[in-house]
Design a protein around this motif. Structure first.
Motif, PDB file in Angstrom:
ATOM      1  N   GLU B  88       0.858  -1.169   0.000  1.00 45.27           N
ATOM      2  CA  GLU B  88       0.000   0.000   0.000  1.00 45.27           C
ATOM      3  C   GLU B  88       0.899   1.225   0.000  1.00 45.27           C
ATOM      4  OE1 GLU B  88      -2.543  -0.318   3.419  1.00 45.27           O
ATOM      5  OE2 GLU B  88      -3.850  -1.757   2.393  1.00 45.27           O
ATOM      6  N   VAL B  89       0.534   2.185  -0.834  1.00 40.37           N
ATOM      7  CA  VAL B  89       1.333   3.405  -0.934  1.00 40.37           C
ATOM      8  C   VAL B  89       0.503   4.545  -0.350  1.00 40.37           C
ATOM      9  CG1 VAL B  89       2.588   4.940  -2.483  1.00 40.37           C
ATOM     10  CG2 VAL B  89       2.366   2.502  -3.043  1.00 40.37           C
ATOM     11  N   VAL B  90       1.013   5.140   0.702  1.00 46.20           N
ATOM     12  CA  VAL B  90       0.298   6.227   1.363  1.00 46.20           C
ATOM     13  C   VAL B  90       0.987   7.540   1.027  1.00 46.20           C
ATOM     14  CG1 VAL B  90      -0.255   7.239   3.623  1.00 46.20           C
ATOM     15  CG2 VAL B  90      -0.591   4.785   3.223  1.00 46.20           C
ATOM     16  N   CYS B  91       0.202   8.542   0.701  1.00 43.15           N
ATOM     17  CA  CYS B  91       0.750   9.864   0.426  1.00 43.15           C
ATOM     18  C   CYS B  91       0.073  10.857   1.359  1.00 43.15           C
ATOM     19  CB  CYS B  91       0.494  10.237  -1.035  1.00 43.15           C
ATOM     20  SG  CYS B  91       1.188  11.838  -1.502  1.00 43.15           S
ATOM     21  N   ARG B  92       0.862  11.682   2.017  1.00 43.81           N
ATOM     22  CA  ARG B  92       0.327  12.582   3.040  1.00 43.81           C
ATOM     23  C   ARG B  92       0.670  14.046   2.743  1.00 43.81           C
ATOM     24  NH1 ARG B  92      -0.684   9.623   7.604  1.00 43.81           N
ATOM     25  NH2 ARG B  92       0.139   7.503   7.680  1.00 43.81           N
ATOM     26  N   ASN B  93      -0.320  14.909   2.914  1.00 45.75           N
ATOM     27  CA  ASN B  93      -0.085  16.350   2.790  1.00 45.75           C
ATOM     28  C   ASN B  93      -0.164  17.061   4.131  1.00 45.75           C
ATOM     29  OD1 ASN B  93       0.079  16.454  -0.148  1.00 45.75           O
ATOM     30  ND2 ASN B  93      -2.096  15.897  -0.105  1.00 45.75           N
ATOM     31  N   ILE B  94      -0.864  16.429   5.047  1.00 46.44           N
ATOM     32  CA  ILE B  94      -1.122  17.041   6.352  1.00 46.44           C
ATOM     33  C   ILE B  94      -0.815  16.014   7.435  1.00 46.44           C
ATOM     34  CG2 ILE B  94      -3.037  17.831   7.840  1.00 46.44           C
ATOM     35  CD1 ILE B  94      -4.213  19.170   5.343  1.00 46.44           C
ATOM     36  N   ALA B  95      -0.217  16.464   8.518  1.00 47.36           N
ATOM     37  CA  ALA B  95       0.137  15.557   9.619  1.00 47.36           C
ATOM     38  C   ALA B  95      -1.119  15.091  10.332  1.00 47.36           C
ATOM     39  CB  ALA B  95       1.078  16.266  10.587  1.00 47.36           C
TER      40      ALA B  95
END
Lengths: 234, 234
Positions: B88-95
């Motif tokens: 699974e590839v997770v991408c985050r913009n906000i903590a």
């Protein structure tokens, strides 16, 4: 006597002596499970300081920069004062320990290639693993990561061979890095407290303590590592 | 009717219809905490299938390849049959979420740059986070990782803007990838089950369910997302 204590950890004390230098004293204590297991083993500090000296001298001789300057006394080394990165760098050659909880590998299996892992030194967060994006958020740049990775891999090649010559198998190890006048150096120590090594597939490192072995067994193993390393570097 | 069930997961069923294609049916179930929380929300499957269709069509239109082919019925999409990567590839913009357990960030803080994380899909190991060395051990090559990272970042840029236009903030999301005739495509779904989005800083995604909100609140939020996305793509 050695000036002010800069920091005291579970197994070492750092004193400030003069600008840019520290005295690193190895204590006789040994701990595991985040400090919940704890004991004193007379002689351990001396052995770990000597193994660290041997390893760091060997690395220096082969072009890998460490903070090691010279020996001060039985348990004390003079080192450069680094601005430490808040990370631990683990390098693995054999599937063991926490790697078995992360990948479907057999315990003791040789890895196809070394695996490097970064951990954030944070008691509060429980030393979580980080990837390079997390490191960037912490302010460690891509080029710093690249250099740290490169140094770790070179260290691994040098020490795998050294340990092999000493009849030991280097399973994995932990490094810490810091900055000294814009150079990135290896800091901390290199001892059976933070590497795993096997002698005929049996541990000669802190895993003995983790497994509940008594202090005699532990110090005997640490001394065996020292004796073998001394023989191959001289 | 749709041929053989290839796989049934917690929220979707995959049927084999003809070579190289699958029918992906969205169920009305919602689960959290590794399946320990579970409920049925009538209409949820349809909404999630529609959001997935909108997102995947938008990505395709902008040069990002997904497995989406066409809609079959209210809850069913026709997709290419991929050979999935077990990650699974997770991408985050906000903590938010698990990132707060890994880095010393304020909840809701905007990240300096997107953070991508890889997780190993393994119930047995509890979906551990992997770095690129671990992925190499699993057989995912450096160039595959690079392509997957690139596609994830491009997806993030496209969808951050799409969500912004829809009045939503894209906090983070999860992608899965697979191979189709030597191309790497985005597979699985893209719905509030696996992205986080905030409307005026309040979640309109599965966090509502995780927080214990009832099905009415959940389906209302999912429908709000659908309505807003429909408006901006048409």
């Amino acid at each position: 006597m050695e000036g002010n204590v800069v920091r005291e950890g579970k197994t070492k004390i750092l004193y400030k002596e003069k600008p840019g230098e520290l005295i690193m004293e190895f204590k006789d204590s040994i701990t595991a499970m985040n400090g919940r297991l704890k004991e004193t083993i007379p002689g351990k500090g001396e052995v770990c300081s000597k193994i660290t000296e041997i390893i760091f001298s060997h690395l220096e001789k082969n072009g890998v920069n460490t903070h090691f300057i010279s020996r001060v006394s039985e348990k004390k080394l003079r080192v450069k004062e680094l601005e430490m990165y808040p990370i631990e760098v683990v390098c693995r050659n054999i599937a063991f320990g926490s790697l078995l909880k992360r990948l479907p590998l057999r315990s003791g299996e040789e890895l196809k290639r070394p695996v490097i892992e970064f951990y954030y030194k944070s008691d509060e967060l429980g030393d979580p693993m980080l990837n390079e994006d997390h490191l960037a958020i912490l302010g460690v740049s891509e080029s710093e990561i690249k250099e740290i990775r490169g140094t770790t891999l070179k260290t691994n090649e040098l020490l795998k061979e050294l340990f092999r010559n000493a009849g030991l198998k280097l399973v994995d190890f932990k490094l810490e890095f810091g900055k000294y006048k814009s150079n990135i150096l290896i800091g901390d120590e290199f001892s059976p407290d933070n590497f795993r090594a096997w002698l005929e597939n049996r541990p000669v490192d802190k895993d003995l303590f983790r497994m509940g072995e008594g202090r005699d067994t532990v110090i005997k193993a640490y001394l065996e590592v020292l004796k073998r390393l001394e023989k191959v570097v001289n």
